[in-house]
Every structure is written in structure tokens, then in C-alpha cells.
Design a protein around this motif. Structure first.
Motif, PDB file in Angstrom:
ATOM      1  N   LEU A  79      28.435  47.045  24.731  1.00 45.14           N
ATOM      2  CA  LEU A  79      28.508  45.685  25.027  1.00 45.14           C
ATOM      3  C   LEU A  79      29.860  45.493  25.597  1.00 45.14           C
ATOM      4  CD1 LEU A  79      27.237  42.346  23.434  1.00 45.14           C
ATOM      5  CD2 LEU A  79      29.508  42.537  24.125  1.00 45.14           C
ATOM      6  N   ALA A  80      30.592  46.095  24.962  1.00 38.69           N
ATOM      7  CA  ALA A  80      32.436  45.913  25.259  1.00 38.69           C
ATOM      8  C   ALA A  80      32.616  46.676  26.755  1.00 38.69           C
ATOM      9  CB  ALA A  80      33.074  46.490  24.235  1.00 38.69           C
ATOM     10  N   ARG A  81      31.969  47.736  26.679  1.00 43.47           N
ATOM     11  CA  ARG A  81      32.168  48.640  28.055  1.00 43.47           C
ATOM     12  C   ARG A  81      31.625  47.796  29.266  1.00 43.47           C
ATOM     13  NH1 ARG A  81      30.117  53.112  24.742  1.00 43.47           N
ATOM     14  NH2 ARG A  81      31.834  54.228  23.625  1.00 43.47           N
ATOM     15  N   ALA A  82      30.657  47.215  29.046  1.00 44.16           N
ATOM     16  CA  ALA A  82      29.915  46.611  30.144  1.00 44.16           C
ATOM     17  C   ALA A  82      30.461  45.257  30.614  1.00 44.16           C
ATOM     18  CB  ALA A  82      28.586  46.378  29.980  1.00 44.16           C
ATOM     19  N   THR A  83      31.545  44.871  29.781  1.00 44.51           N
ATOM     20  CA  THR A  83      32.387  43.649  29.906  1.00 44.51           C
ATOM     21  C   THR A  83      33.171  43.667  30.808  1.00 44.51           C
ATOM     22  OG1 THR A  83      31.855  42.877  27.774  1.00 44.51           O
ATOM     23  CG2 THR A  83      33.378  41.765  28.985  1.00 44.51           C
ATOM     24  N   ARG A  84      32.935  43.012  32.031  1.00 41.08           N
ATOM     25  CA  ARG A  84      33.924  42.921  33.263  1.00 41.08           C
ATOM     26  C   ARG A  84      35.305  41.901  32.895  1.00 41.08           C
ATOM     27  NH1 ARG A  84      31.748  44.194  38.934  1.00 41.08           N
ATOM     28  NH2 ARG A  84      33.754  44.289  39.982  1.00 41.08           N
ATOM     29  N   VAL A  85      36.401  42.845  32.867  1.00 38.83           N
ATOM     30  CA  VAL A  85      37.456  42.111  32.607  1.00 38.83           C
ATOM     31  C   VAL A  85      38.406  41.993  33.877  1.00 38.83           C
ATOM     32  CG1 VAL A  85      39.842  42.045  31.472  1.00 38.83           C
ATOM     33  CG2 VAL A  85      37.904  43.529  30.492  1.00 38.83           C
ATOM     34  N   GLY A  86      38.790  40.835  34.015  1.00 42.26           N
ATOM     35  CA  GLY A  86      39.584  40.557  35.239  1.00 42.26           C
ATOM     36  C   GLY A  86      40.122  39.121  35.298  1.00 42.26           C
ATOM     37  N   ALA A  87      40.557  38.756  36.479  1.00 42.46           N
ATOM     38  CA  ALA A  87      41.004  37.275  36.666  1.00 42.46           C
ATOM     39  C   ALA A  87      40.097  36.166  36.488  1.00 42.46           C
ATOM     40  CB  ALA A  87      41.941  37.149  38.058  1.00 42.46           C
ATOM     41  N   GLY A  88      40.323  35.201  35.854  1.00 43.83           N
ATOM     42  CA  GLY A  88      39.308  34.186  35.506  1.00 43.83           C
ATOM     43  C   GLY A  88      38.837  33.497  36.623  1.00 43.83           C
ATOM     44  N   LEU A  89      39.592  33.508  37.866  1.00 46.46           N
ATOM     45  CA  LEU A  89      39.063  32.847  39.264  1.00 46.46           C
ATOM     46  C   LEU A  89      38.113  33.721  39.880  1.00 46.46           C
ATOM     47  CD1 LEU A  89      42.235  31.128  40.248  1.00 46.46           C
ATOM     48  CD2 LEU A  89      40.296  30.022  39.132  1.00 46.46           C
ATOM     49  N   GLN A  90      38.106  34.916  39.398  1.00 45.57           N
ATOM     50  CA  GLN A  90      37.064  35.980  40.325  1.00 45.57           C
ATOM     51  C   GLN A  90      35.608  35.637  39.650  1.00 45.57           C
ATOM     52  OE1 GLN A  90      38.744  39.806  39.778  1.00 45.57           O
ATOM     53  NE2 GLN A  90      40.520  39.378  41.226  1.00 45.57           N
ATOM     54  N   PRO A  91      34.718  35.614  40.319  1.00 51.27           N
ATOM     55  CA  PRO A  91      33.320  35.148  39.929  1.00 51.27           C
ATOM     56  C   PRO A  91      32.713  36.208  39.012  1.00 51.27           C
ATOM     57  CG  PRO A  91      33.394  35.353  42.321  1.00 51.27           C
ATOM     58  CD  PRO A  91      34.920  35.610  41.921  1.00 51.27           C
ATOM     59  N   GLN A  92      33.061  37.422  39.471  1.00 52.73           N
ATOM     60  CA  GLN A  92      32.396  38.502  38.462  1.00 52.73           C
ATOM     61  C   GLN A  92      32.921  38.773  36.969  1.00 52.73           C
ATOM     62  OE1 GLN A  92      34.611  38.862  40.845  1.00 52.73           O
ATOM     63  NE2 GLN A  92      33.829  40.625  42.257  1.00 52.73           N
ATOM     64  N   THR A  93      34.202  37.935  36.785  1.00 45.18           N
ATOM     65  CA  THR A  93      34.697  38.297  35.601  1.00 45.18           C
ATOM     66  C   THR A  93      33.918  37.526  34.432  1.00 45.18           C
ATOM     67  OG1 THR A  93      37.013  38.294  36.619  1.00 45.18           O
ATOM     68  CG2 THR A  93      36.922  37.642  34.510  1.00 45.18           C
ATOM     69  N   ALA A  94      33.915  38.464  33.402  1.00 40.82           N
ATOM     70  CA  ALA A  94      33.291  37.950  31.983  1.00 40.82           C
ATOM     71  C   ALA A  94      34.432  37.764  30.983  1.00 40.82           C
ATOM     72  CB  ALA A  94      32.337  39.087  31.602  1.00 40.82           C
ATOM     73  N   MET A  95      35.443  38.472  31.074  1.00 39.87           N
ATOM     74  CA  MET A  95      36.561  38.029  29.921  1.00 39.87           C
ATOM     75  C   MET A  95      37.891  38.249  30.742  1.00 39.87           C
ATOM     76  SD  MET A  95      37.562  40.116  26.700  1.00 39.87           S
ATOM     77  CE  MET A  95      39.106  41.000  27.138  1.00 39.87           C
ATOM     78  N   GLY A  96      38.798  37.218  30.661  1.00 40.88           N
ATOM     79  CA  GLY A  96      40.056  36.974  31.143  1.00 40.88           C
ATOM     80  C   GLY A  96      40.944  37.798  30.501  1.00 40.88           C
ATOM     81  N   PRO A  97      42.280  37.515  30.744  1.00 39.18           N
ATOM     82  CA  PRO A  97      43.432  38.067  30.257  1.00 39.18           C
ATOM     83  C   PRO A  97      43.603  37.384  28.845  1.00 39.18           C
ATOM     84  CG  PRO A  97      44.117  36.596  31.915  1.00 39.18           C
ATOM     85  CD  PRO A  97      42.685  36.828  32.051  1.00 39.18           C
TER      86      PRO A  97
END
Ligand code: NAD
Length: 476
Positions: free
Chosen positions: A307-325
Motif C-alpha cells: 500500500l505504501a509503495r503504491a501511494t503517490r506522493v506529491g504536491a497537494g494541488l496535483q490531482p494524482q497526489t495521494a499524500m502531500g509533503p
């Protein structure tokens, strides 16, 4: 320099720039870039707010039904502004846009709950022991409130305190976290536009220690409510104690998630996964110590790592982001230090384990297996996307491990065994226990800690009690 944007203090019904000498910063955690510099409130600003709260009569003079109508209108205004406020929140705090939208909606629901609870602040009629004498009680607003809220759910946690205080008829001076003031200012604007008088809801941002000590020491303030870290909570409680003011404290914990021998480890990961990485793990009631029956350890760890590896980390404003900074450099360093310490204690890093390249404050979801109880991450609230796992052999051992810390906010259990569920609900030290679910904090359910996790309860029928004082009336 955008001087309009600096007017973040709301005092006596007017938006103004603070008159303090210190400049504060709002930073975008996804880019580590300053969004706004604004001047702190000065001592004179604090005094102006206190004077306005002292003179606030209009709000308390309304009927409970009138206050309810205004607050409900405020909640609707919040919903109408939800898109803009959610973007603002993501910008300054980092959480993904969908989560920010959910926070605004939860804030609206909290305000609506308290708006209605304000109509049910019933007194009692008490059978008298003396002929011809009547006893009854009135529940009256306790008086002006100083409310302090943190940066992890700035809007929702402010809505809880402000909603409860206002519904009870109390004026409130709110000091949110200086790092995340903008969406909270939006909340205050919605309530003011809905008809809450400027003397009844004010907003101050500045030097936190200066504001909190001035407000708590002032004879105007009759109630103190704080959500945040234990260190600051102790300070606030000491000052409130010195000035003999009632205080509500919500201080976080280190919630155990206990996966019992009879549980399905994959199902447990699916349920825990709904919350663990939300807000990058910066949630006070987040499951943060994973105690797993030894027979499920390998399956649990592997499923969580997947689950952790599949979690897309990125900027919160990007639509694909599942977890932000993470919300700040301070949090990033703290989380990294906990993982390094666990590694030094012999824990196995299954995935993640070091900060992601910047410029933002990104730390990946990190699963740690076989973490010894001596590692700091098992003793200190990580407030980050960490999943430290330790195995147990008996339920007694799991409960003893869960209760080894002097905190108790939330606890989670996974079992279909009625006896085990009952033991977890009754024996684990916590203010709230969730069995086979992670749904804990709702407007209807009392929430708060035991031990060092805090004092008092917010939400539920108890939530408004903290803002009321009971008067006994005897008539002959
Ligand atoms: P911290 O304890 O220094 O908190 C900083 C925040 O507290 C700032 O927003 C500031 O405005 C406020 N603050 C600091 N001194 C204050 C004072 N004297 N009076 C009033 N407010 C004051 O550090 P942090 O890194 O932000 O948080 C550290 C820990 O706090 C986290 O790891 C977590 O355990 C806990 N925390 C808990 C909650 C919660 O919901 N219970 C929320 C945020 C943080």
C-alpha cells in the motif's frame, strides 16, 4: 508587497495588519517557498481584542435559536467557499486538495452540530427538600474564551472550538497556528459575514507565547482551550492554573493499532490504510504503533508495504497526489530522526526510510518491521507517514505494550472475538477506541485524551459543557 494580504488579524470587527515588529511567514510545504510575510499582532492589538471581547454583549443577548440560525448560515457560507478555501489550505499546509475539501466540509458539520447543541443547553428542575422552595439550574455562557489551534487541521480544529464557544453564547478570541492562518481567516470571514458580531469572534496571530500568556492572564478571559503538543499544552495549563481558569487540552497521543490472532491482516491493512497516510500521518488520533500477532506479522508488513509503495506522493494541488509533503522542515527533520533511530535499534526498513528530493518537505510512507519497544518511534508520537510494526504473542502482552506509555488519546483493535474486543475497549488506556474501523472523530462523539493526552472532551453532548457554567437557583 501585498499589504491587503497582510491584514490577517480580525479585531473588533475589522481586518487589519498586526502592529507588531516581528514578521511571520506562511510557506508552501510542497515547494519550501514563502507565500506570505505578515506582521505579528502587537500587545496593543491583543489589548484591543480583549477590550472588544469584554464589551461583547450582542451575541450573548441573542436567543439560542437566533445564534443557531447565524451559525448554520456560517456553515453554509463555508460550503459555498469550499473550493477556494481548500486550495488555500493545500497551499499553506500541504495536504492533497481532496483532503482539504473534506476538512472544510467537516468544519461545516462541526459548526452545524454545535449550532444545534446550543439549543439544548437544558437546566434542571430539582425536587426541593423544603416546602415552598423551588430548586432549579441555569446553564449560562462561561464568558470570553481564548482558543489555540494547531496547523494540522487548522480549519476543522478551529471550527470545533469556535463553534462550541459561540453556540454556548461565549465570545471567542482565536489564535490559530501562525504557519497556517489563511484558510482559518476564511472560516472567520464566513462566520462574520453570516452575522457573528465582530466582538464575538476575533482572530490574532503573532508571537504565540506572548498572545497566550496575555490572553490567559487577562481577567476578561474565562475559559482556555488548546489543541497541540504536550510541551505547549503543559505551559498553557500552568498559566491557566495560576489564573484559576478552566482549561480544555487536546494533546495528541501515540495510538496503538492491535491486530489480534483471529483477525484478517489484509483486511486490517485495508482499513488502517484509509487513515494512516492521510495528512501525511500528521493526525493526533492516527494509528502510530502497530502491534501485530506474530502469526500475521509477515503478511501485515508486506500488505502495508504494498500500500505504501503504491501511494503517490506529491504536491497537494496535483490531482494524482495521494499524500502531500510534511507541513514544515521541522516535521521532516523530526520524522527522519525517528526512522534513523529505529534503524540504529535494529528495525528493518521495508520501504521508504529517507527524505525524498526537494525542494518540498516530502518523506515517503515508511514501513518499519520488528521495531524494538526501546526505539524512539515506539515511544514518541511520530506525526508522520510511519508504520512501525512490532509482534506480540498474547493479548495480555499487546495490552501491556499499548499501555506502556503515559499517553492515551486513541486506540484501534482488529478482531472478531467479542471477548478480545471487550478487553481492548475496556483495558487499553485511551479516550477513544475503534474496533475494526478507523472512524473516530465525529461531531456526535466525545473526543479527548486520558493521562498526558489531555483534559476534557470536545464534541458530542459533552463538547459544549466546557463553555457553560451551571448556576443553581433557589426560590422561596
Ligand atoms: P510545537 O509544539 O512547537 O508547536 C508549534 C505550534 O504551537 C505553533 O503553531 C504555535 O503557534 C503553537 N505554540 C507554540 N508555543 C505556544 C504558546 N506558548 N502558546 C500558544 N501556542 C503556542 O511544535 P510542532 O512541531 O508544531 O508540533 C510538535 C508536536 O505537536 C507533534 O509532533 C505532535 O505530537 C503535536 N501536535 C499535536 C496536535 C494535535 O492535534 N493534538 C497538532 C499539532 C501538533
Amino acid at each position: 508587497m501585498n499589504t491587503e494580504a497582510m491584514r490577517v488579524q480580525f479585531i473588533a470587527g475589522a481586518w487589519r495588519a498586526g502592529r507588531g515588529s516581528r514578521m511571520l511567514e506562511v510557506t508552501d510545504p510542497a515547494r519550501a517557498e514563502v507565500l506570505l510575510r505578515y506582521p505579528a499582532a502587537s500587545r496593543a492589538d491583543i489589548d484591543d481584542a480583549l477590550a472588544a471581547a469584554d464589551g461583547a454583549r450582542a451575541w450573548g443577548a441573542l436567543t439560542a435559536l437566533e445564534r443557531c440560525t447565524v451559525l448554520r448560515r456560517g456553515a453554509q457560507a463555508l460550503r459555498a467557499q469550499a473550493d477556494a478555501l481548500a486550495r488555500q489550505l493545500t497551499h499553506e499546509q500541504g495536504k492533497p486538495l481532496a483532503e482539504a475539501g473534506r476538512e472544510i466540509e467537516q468544519a461545516a458539520q462541526m459548526i452545524e452540530w454545535y449550532a444545534e447543541e446550543g439549543r439544548r443547553c437544558y437546566g434542571q428542575t430539582i425536587p426541593s427538600r423544603f416546602a415552598g422552595t423551588r430548586f432549579h439550574t441555569l446553564r449560562l455562557p462561561i464568558g470570553p474564551v481564548a482558543a489555540f489551534t494547531p496547523w494540522n487541521f487548522p480549519v476543522m480544529l478551529s471550527a470545533i472550538k469556535v463553534g462550541a464557544a459561540l453556540a454556548a453564547g461565549c465570545p471567542v478570541i482565536l489564535k490559530p497556528a501562525e504557519e497556517t492562518p489563511l484558510a482559518v481567516a476564511g472560516l472567520v470571514r464566513c462566520l462574520a459575514d453570516a452575522g457573528v458580531p465582530g466582538s464575538a469572534l476575533q482572530l490574532l496571530l503573532g508571537d504565540p507565547a506572548e498572545i497566550s500568556s496575555a490572553l490567559i492572564a487577562s481577567p476578561v478571559i474565562r475559559k482556555v482551550s488548546f489543541t497541540g503538543s504536550q510541551g505547549v499544552g503543559r505551559l498553557i495549563a500552568e498559566q491557566a492554573g495560576h489564573h484559576l481558569k478552566p482549561v480544555t487540552l487536546e494533546l495528541g497521543g501515540h495510538a496503538p493499532a492491535i491486530v489480534c490472532a483471529d483477525a484478517d491482516p489484509h483486511a486490517a491493512v485495508r482499513v488502517l490504510g484509509q487513515i494512516k497516510l492521510r495528512n501525511a500521518g500528521q493526525i493526533c488520533a492516527n494509528p502510530s504503533r502497530f502491534l501485530v500477532h506474530r502469526s500475521h506479522q509477515a503478511a501485515f508488513v508486506e500488505a502495508f508495504a504494498e500500500l505504501a509503495r503504491a501511494t503517490r506522493v506529491g504536491a497537494g494541488l496535483q490531482p494524482q497526489t495521494a499524500m502531500g509533503p510534511l507541513a514544515s522542515r521541522r516535521r521532516l527533520d523530526a520524522v527522519a530522526a525517528l526512522v534513523d533511530d529505529a534503524r540504529d535499534h535494529g528495525a528493518r526498513i521495508v520501504c521508504g526510510g529517507s527524505p525524498l528530493p526537494g525542494p518540498g518537505w516530502f518523506y515517503p510512507p515508511t514501513v518499519l518491521d520488528a521495531v524494538p519497544q526501546a526505539a524512539r518511534v515506539m515511544r514518541e508520537e511520530p506525526f508522520g507517514p510511519l508504520v512501525p510494526v512490532a509482534a506480540f504473542d498474547t493479548l495480555d502482552e499487546a495490552i501491556a505494550q499499548a499501555n506502556a506509555l503515559p499517553v492515551g488519546l486513541a486506540a484501534f483493535g482488529f478482531t472478531q472475538d467479542l471477548h478480545a474486543a471487550r478487553r481492548l475497549a475496556e483495558e487499553v488506556h485511551a479516550g477513544a477506541v475503534a474496533i475494526n474501523t478507523v472512524t473516530l472523530m465525529q461531531p456526535e462523539t466525545p473526543f479527548g485524551g486520558v493521562l498526558d493526552s489531555g483534559l476534557g472532551r470536545e464534541n458530542g453532548p459533552q463538547g459544549i459543557d466546557a463553555y457553560l457554567s451551571t448556576r443553581s437557583v433557589v426560590t422561596a
